[in-house]
Design a protein around this motif. Structure first.
Motif, short mmCIF file in Angstrom:
data_model
loop_
_atom_site.label_atom_id
_atom_site.label_comp_id
_atom_site.label_asym_id
_atom_site.label_seq_id
_atom_site.Cartn_x
_atom_site.Cartn_y
_atom_site.Cartn_z
N ALA A 146 25.23 -8.25 14.76
CA ALA A 146 25.58 -8.31 16.18
C ALA A 146 25.36 -6.95 16.83
O ALA A 146 24.82 -6.86 17.95
CB ALA A 146 27.02 -8.77 16.35
N ALA A 147 25.76 -5.88 16.15
CA ALA A 147 25.57 -4.53 16.69
C ALA A 147 24.09 -4.21 16.85
O ALA A 147 23.68 -3.63 17.87
CB ALA A 147 26.25 -3.51 15.78
N ALA A 148 23.30 -4.58 15.87
CA ALA A 148 21.85 -4.33 15.96
C ALA A 148 21.23 -5.11 17.12
O ALA A 148 20.38 -4.58 17.85
CB ALA A 148 21.17 -4.71 14.64
N ALA A 149 21.66 -6.34 17.32
CA ALA A 149 21.13 -7.15 18.42
C ALA A 149 21.49 -6.56 19.78
O ALA A 149 20.64 -6.47 20.68
CB ALA A 149 21.64 -8.59 18.31
N VAL A 150 22.75 -6.12 19.94
CA VAL A 150 23.17 -5.53 21.21
C VAL A 150 22.43 -4.21 21.44
O VAL A 150 21.93 -3.94 22.54
CB VAL A 150 24.70 -5.33 21.25
N ALA A 151 22.37 -3.36 20.42
CA ALA A 151 21.67 -2.08 20.55
C ALA A 151 20.19 -2.29 20.86
O ALA A 151 19.61 -1.58 21.69
CB ALA A 151 21.84 -1.25 19.28
N ASP A 152 19.58 -3.26 20.21
CA ASP A 152 18.16 -3.56 20.47
C ASP A 152 17.98 -4.00 21.91
O ASP A 152 17.04 -3.57 22.59
CB ASP A 152 17.68 -4.65 19.50
N HIS A 153 18.86 -4.84 22.40
CA HIS A 153 18.76 -5.32 23.78
C HIS A 153 18.92 -4.16 24.78
O HIS A 153 18.17 -4.06 25.75
CB HIS A 153 19.81 -6.39 24.04
N VAL A 154 19.89 -3.29 24.54
CA VAL A 154 20.19 -2.23 25.50
C VAL A 154 19.18 -1.09 25.43
O VAL A 154 18.64 -0.67 26.45
CB VAL A 154 21.63 -1.69 25.28
N TRP A 155 18.94 -0.58 24.25
CA TRP A 155 18.13 0.64 24.13
C TRP A 155 16.64 0.38 23.89
O TRP A 155 15.82 1.24 24.16
CB TRP A 155 18.69 1.54 23.03
N PHE A 156 16.29 -0.78 23.37
CA PHE A 156 14.88 -1.07 23.08
C PHE A 156 14.38 -2.29 23.84
O PHE A 156 13.30 -2.79 23.56
CB PHE A 156 14.68 -1.26 21.57
N HIS A 157 15.18 -2.78 24.79
CA HIS A 157 14.81 -3.90 25.65
C HIS A 157 14.43 -5.14 24.86
O HIS A 157 13.58 -5.92 25.27
CB HIS A 157 13.70 -3.50 26.61
N GLY A 158 15.06 -5.32 23.71
CA GLY A 158 14.89 -6.53 22.91
C GLY A 158 13.57 -6.65 22.18
O GLY A 158 13.23 -7.73 21.70
N ILE A 159 12.83 -5.57 22.05
CA ILE A 159 11.51 -5.64 21.42
C ILE A 159 11.59 -6.10 19.97
O ILE A 159 10.76 -6.88 19.52
CB ILE A 159 10.74 -4.31 21.55
N HIS A 160 12.58 -5.65 19.24
CA HIS A 160 12.71 -6.03 17.84
C HIS A 160 13.13 -7.49 17.69
O HIS A 160 12.65 -8.20 16.81
CB HIS A 160 13.69 -5.11 17.12
N SER A 161 14.01 -7.93 18.55
CA SER A 161 14.45 -9.33 18.51
C SER A 161 13.30 -10.26 18.85
O SER A 161 13.12 -11.29 18.20
CB SER A 161 15.60 -9.56 19.49
N ARG A 162 12.51 -9.90 19.86
CA ARG A 162 11.36 -10.73 20.22
C ARG A 162 10.35 -10.78 19.09
O ARG A 162 9.77 -11.83 18.81
CB ARG A 162 10.71 -10.22 21.51
N TRP A 163 10.13 -9.65 18.43
CA TRP A 163 9.18 -9.60 17.31
C TRP A 163 9.65 -10.52 16.19
O TRP A 163 8.86 -11.28 15.64
CB TRP A 163 9.05 -8.17 16.79
N LEU A 164 10.94 -10.47 15.87
CA LEU A 164 11.47 -11.32 14.80
C LEU A 164 11.36 -12.80 15.16
O LEU A 164 10.98 -13.61 14.33
CB LEU A 164 12.92 -10.94 14.51
N VAL A 165 11.64 -13.15 16.40
CA VAL A 165 11.52 -14.53 16.85
C VAL A 165 10.07 -14.98 16.75
O VAL A 165 9.78 -16.09 16.30
CB VAL A 165 12.07 -14.70 18.29
N ASP A 166 9.14 -14.13 17.16
CA ASP A 166 7.72 -14.47 17.06
C ASP A 166 7.29 -14.70 15.62
O ASP A 166 6.53 -15.62 15.32
CB ASP A 166 6.86 -13.38 17.69
#
Length: 175
Positions: A146-166
């Motif tokens: 959860a912390a990684a997801a929130v930090a990714d959204h705030v500081w990296f604009h969700g780039i890592h989450s989008r990559w994982l979903v892709d």
């Protein structure tokens, strides 16, 4: 109830979440001072529901209140969290209180799978998944995800989450 070590580990995760939310609110201040206050507040808040029960003013150091009652009440921690978040722009120290409340909420989430449960609104509620001290790794991993997801959204604009979903959608292995 999660172990004391699990509450410390999830308190750090709550600290990352709180710091990211303070930064996202645009109130981190010079050199991220308020985000740092939120981080340290959450570290303390991660164990707070347990140590707030101890009568520090007495020699016996016994509990002044029954375990998992008022200090584990979900509405109180959620209200403190909401009040502190809305006070971030007005009060510089509100970030510390916001972090503390985030840590307290994380503590309750870590205790929730236990059969004793926590009093979220009225009475105790439990997920009844495992006994105290068991499966701490699952609780810690969930908090840090959860912390990684929130930090990714705030500081990296969700780039890592989008990559994982892709990657998952494409059905190919991560390389």
């Amino acid at each position: 109830m999660a172990s004391n070590k699990a509450h410390h580990a999830t308190g750090w995760a709550a600290g990352l979440i709180a710091a990211a939310l303070v930064a996202h609110a645009g109130t981190a201040g010079p050199q991220g001072l308020r985000a740092g206050l939120a981080l340290f507040g959450a570290i303390a808040g991660g164990t707070a529901p347990d140590w707030l029960e101890v009568a520090w003013w007495s020699r016996s150091r016994r509990l002044w209140i029954t375990h998992r009652t008022l200090t584990h009440w979900g509405i109180g921690w959620a209200a403190a969290c909401a009040w502190a978040y809305h006070s971030l722009a007005a009060h510089p120290v509100a970030a510390l209180g916001f972090g503390f409340a985030c840590g307290g909420l994380m503590h309750l989430l870590a205790d929730w799978p236990n059969p004793r449960g926590v009093p979220w609104i009225y009475g105790r509620h439990s997920l009844k998944l495992w006994n105290s001290g068991r499966c701490d790794l699952i609780v810690i991993a969930a908090a840090w995800l959860a912390a990684a997801a929130v930090a990714d959204h705030v500081w990296f604009h969700g780039i890592h989450s989008r990559w994982l979903v892709d990657v998952v959608r494409a059905g190919r292995p991560i390389s």
